[in-house]
Design a protein around this motif. Structure first.
Motif, PDB file in Angstrom:
ATOM      1  N   ASN A 133      74.752  72.525  58.407  1.00 56.71           N
ATOM      2  CA  ASN A 133      74.349  71.764  57.224  1.00 56.71           C
ATOM      3  C   ASN A 133      74.690  72.526  55.950  1.00 56.71           C
ATOM      4  N   ASP A 134      74.494  73.837  55.959  1.00 56.87           N
ATOM      5  CA  ASP A 134      74.854  74.653  54.798  1.00 56.87           C
ATOM      6  C   ASP A 134      76.365  74.597  54.542  1.00 56.87           C
ATOM      7  N   ALA A 135      77.147  74.623  55.607  1.00 59.86           N
ATOM      8  CA  ALA A 135      78.605  74.533  55.458  1.00 59.86           C
ATOM      9  C   ALA A 135      79.008  73.178  54.884  1.00 59.86           C
ATOM     10  N   TRP A 136      78.361  72.115  55.370  1.00 64.44           N
ATOM     11  CA  TRP A 136      78.655  70.771  54.852  1.00 64.44           C
ATOM     12  C   TRP A 136      78.238  70.649  53.384  1.00 64.44           C
ATOM     13  N   VAL A 137      77.115  71.247  53.016  1.00 67.22           N
ATOM     14  CA  VAL A 137      76.680  71.230  51.619  1.00 67.22           C
ATOM     15  C   VAL A 137      77.772  71.828  50.741  1.00 67.22           C
ATOM     16  N   GLN A 138      78.292  72.968  51.141  1.00 64.57           N
ATOM     17  CA  GLN A 138      79.314  73.637  50.350  1.00 64.57           C
ATOM     18  C   GLN A 138      80.565  72.763  50.195  1.00 64.57           C
ATOM     19  N   LYS A 139      80.995  72.123  51.288  1.00 64.02           N
ATOM     20  CA  LYS A 139      82.201  71.290  51.247  1.00 64.02           C
ATOM     21  C   LYS A 139      81.990  70.012  50.426  1.00 64.02           C
ATOM     22  N   LYS A 140      80.827  69.384  50.612  1.00 60.72           N
ATOM     23  CA  LYS A 140      80.538  68.166  49.840  1.00 60.72           C
ATOM     24  C   LYS A 140      80.429  68.490  48.354  1.00 60.72           C
ATOM     25  N   ALA A 141      79.738  69.579  48.029  1.00 60.99           N
ATOM     26  CA  ALA A 141      79.570  69.961  46.623  1.00 60.99           C
ATOM     27  C   ALA A 141      80.929  70.254  45.987  1.00 60.99           C
ATOM     28  N   ALA A 142      81.805  70.949  46.702  1.00 65.94           N
ATOM     29  CA  ALA A 142      83.146  71.245  46.176  1.00 65.94           C
ATOM     30  C   ALA A 142      83.895  69.952  45.873  1.00 65.94           C
ATOM     31  N   THR A 143      83.755  68.958  46.728  1.00 66.88           N
ATOM     32  CA  THR A 143      84.434  67.673  46.535  1.00 66.88           C
ATOM     33  C   THR A 143      83.890  66.942  45.317  1.00 66.88           C
ATOM     34  N   ALA A 144      82.557  66.868  45.200  1.00 70.83           N
ATOM     35  CA  ALA A 144      81.949  66.169  44.069  1.00 70.83           C
ATOM     36  C   ALA A 144      82.272  66.855  42.749  1.00 70.83           C
ATOM     37  N   LEU A 145      82.288  68.174  42.733  1.00 73.68           N
ATOM     38  CA  LEU A 145      82.636  68.895  41.507  1.00 73.68           C
ATOM     39  C   LEU A 145      84.108  68.703  41.147  1.00 73.68           C
ATOM     40  N   ARG A 146      84.974  68.698  42.152  1.00 72.60           N
ATOM     41  CA  ARG A 146      86.413  68.531  41.888  1.00 72.60           C
ATOM     42  C   ARG A 146      86.721  67.152  41.311  1.00 72.60           C
ATOM     43  N   PHE A 147      86.106  66.100  41.885  1.00 74.09           N
ATOM     44  CA  PHE A 147      86.438  64.740  41.479  1.00 74.09           C
ATOM     45  C   PHE A 147      85.434  64.144  40.497  1.00 74.09           C
ATOM     46  N   GLU A 148      84.337  64.872  40.218  1.00 75.22           N
ATOM     47  CA  GLU A 148      83.287  64.407  39.309  1.00 75.22           C
ATOM     48  C   GLU A 148      82.781  63.017  39.693  1.00 75.22           C
ATOM     49  N   THR A 149      82.673  62.825  40.992  1.00 74.46           N
ATOM     50  CA  THR A 149      82.264  61.552  41.586  1.00 74.46           C
ATOM     51  C   THR A 149      81.446  61.859  42.828  1.00 74.46           C
ATOM     52  N   SER A 150      80.501  60.994  43.139  1.00 77.75           N
ATOM     53  CA  SER A 150      79.725  61.224  44.355  1.00 77.75           C
ATOM     54  C   SER A 150      80.633  61.121  45.572  1.00 77.75           C
ATOM     55  N   THR A 151      80.310  61.907  46.575  1.00 77.02           N
ATOM     56  CA  THR A 151      81.110  61.870  47.796  1.00 77.02           C
ATOM     57  C   THR A 151      80.931  60.544  48.530  1.00 77.02           C
ATOM     58  N   ALA A 152      79.793  59.891  48.348  1.00 77.62           N
ATOM     59  CA  ALA A 152      79.605  58.567  48.959  1.00 77.62           C
ATOM     60  C   ALA A 152      80.553  57.552  48.321  1.00 77.62           C
ATOM     61  N   LEU A 153      80.741  57.642  47.008  1.00 74.98           N
ATOM     62  CA  LEU A 153      81.668  56.731  46.329  1.00 74.98           C
ATOM     63  C   LEU A 153      83.100  57.008  46.774  1.00 74.98           C
ATOM     64  N   LEU A 154      83.477  58.269  46.879  1.00 73.96           N
ATOM     65  CA  LEU A 154      84.815  58.590  47.379  1.00 73.96           C
ATOM     66  C   LEU A 154      85.010  58.062  48.794  1.00 73.96           C
ATOM     67  N   GLU A 155      83.989  58.246  49.637  1.00 72.32           N
ATOM     68  CA  GLU A 155      84.041  57.768  51.014  1.00 72.32           C
ATOM     69  C   GLU A 155      84.216  56.248  51.044  1.00 72.32           C
ATOM     70  N   ALA A 156      83.481  55.540  50.199  1.00 75.50           N
ATOM     71  CA  ALA A 156      83.559  54.080  50.158  1.00 75.50           C
ATOM     72  C   ALA A 156      84.917  53.611  49.632  1.00 75.50           C
ATOM     73  N   ARG A 157      85.446  54.317  48.655  1.00 71.09           N
ATOM     74  CA  ARG A 157      86.770  53.953  48.125  1.00 71.09           C
ATOM     75  C   ARG A 157      87.841  54.126  49.196  1.00 71.09           C
ATOM     76  N   VAL A 158      87.767  55.210  49.948  1.00 66.92           N
ATOM     77  CA  VAL A 158      88.732  55.436  51.033  1.00 66.92           C
ATOM     78  C   VAL A 158      88.585  54.352  52.090  1.00 66.92           C
ATOM     79  N   ALA A 159      87.351  54.018  52.448  1.00 67.06           N
ATOM     80  CA  ALA A 159      87.103  52.993  53.467  1.00 67.06           C
ATOM     81  C   ALA A 159      87.605  51.622  53.039  1.00 67.06           C
ATOM     82  N   SER A 160      87.634  51.366  51.734  1.00 69.39           N
ATOM     83  CA  SER A 160      88.085  50.061  51.255  1.00 69.39           C
ATOM     84  C   SER A 160      89.599  50.025  51.016  1.00 69.39           C
TER      85      SER A 160
END
Length: 157
Positions: free
Chosen positions: A68-95
């Motif tokens: 879980n700590d490893a996932w926190v680090q990876k998710k946080a890096a993604t949200a900071l890089r794209f300035e978007t929630s990772t759930a929104l990025l996930e939903a955009r990819v899925a669509s």
């Protein structure tokens, strides 16, 4: 909820989750609020609030693991890089959006496109931090963070 309804909800959150201010005391309050909600639910999660340069709050609740700590680090890096929630990025990819892990794009060792990391955006400033949860299904991780941000009562609108 349909995928398109969820995408619309996440796009709305992206615009509306803007705070008047955010400092270290607010980071502590946010992290504590999320952790208390998770404890009340018996959720085995890691809770984290960080900036690009450091951790402001971190808790690993009963049942959470080092993964879980490893996932926190990876998710946080993604949200900071794209300035978007990772759930929104996930939903955009899925669509039908771009596969973010195709060769030459994101490194799966560093980044994760799974809900649970939400950027902390301050009015007139932009993204200053990210709050992240890992340990539940993607949508539940995300919703727990959004509940915590909303409870801060620092929202602009």
């Amino acid at each position: 909820m349909t995928d398109q309804t969820r995408l619309a909800q996440l796009e709305k959150e992206h615009v509306e989750l803007v705070l008047r201010r955010f400092d270290r005391a607010d980071a502590w309050q946010l992290g504590r609020s999320i952790a208390e909600r998770a404890l009340a639910q018996g959720a085995p999660v890691a809770v984290d609030v960080r900036t690009a340069s450091g951790i402001l709050f971190h808790a690993s609740l009963p049942g959470a693991t080092a993964d879980n700590d490893a996932w926190v680090q990876k998710k946080a890096a993604t949200a900071l890089r794209f300035e978007t929630s990772t759930a929104l990025l996930e939903a955009r990819v899925a669509s039908g959006g771009r596969d973010m892990f195709e060769p030459g794009w994101l490194d799966a060792v560093t980044y994760a496109v799974a809900g649970g990391a939400v950027p902390i955006r301050v009015e007139g400033v932009g993204v200053v931090a990210v709050a992240t949860v890992s340990g539940l299904p993607s949508a539940d991780d995300h919703d727990l963070v959004v509940e915590g941000i909303t409870a801060l009562e620092l929202l602009v609108g």
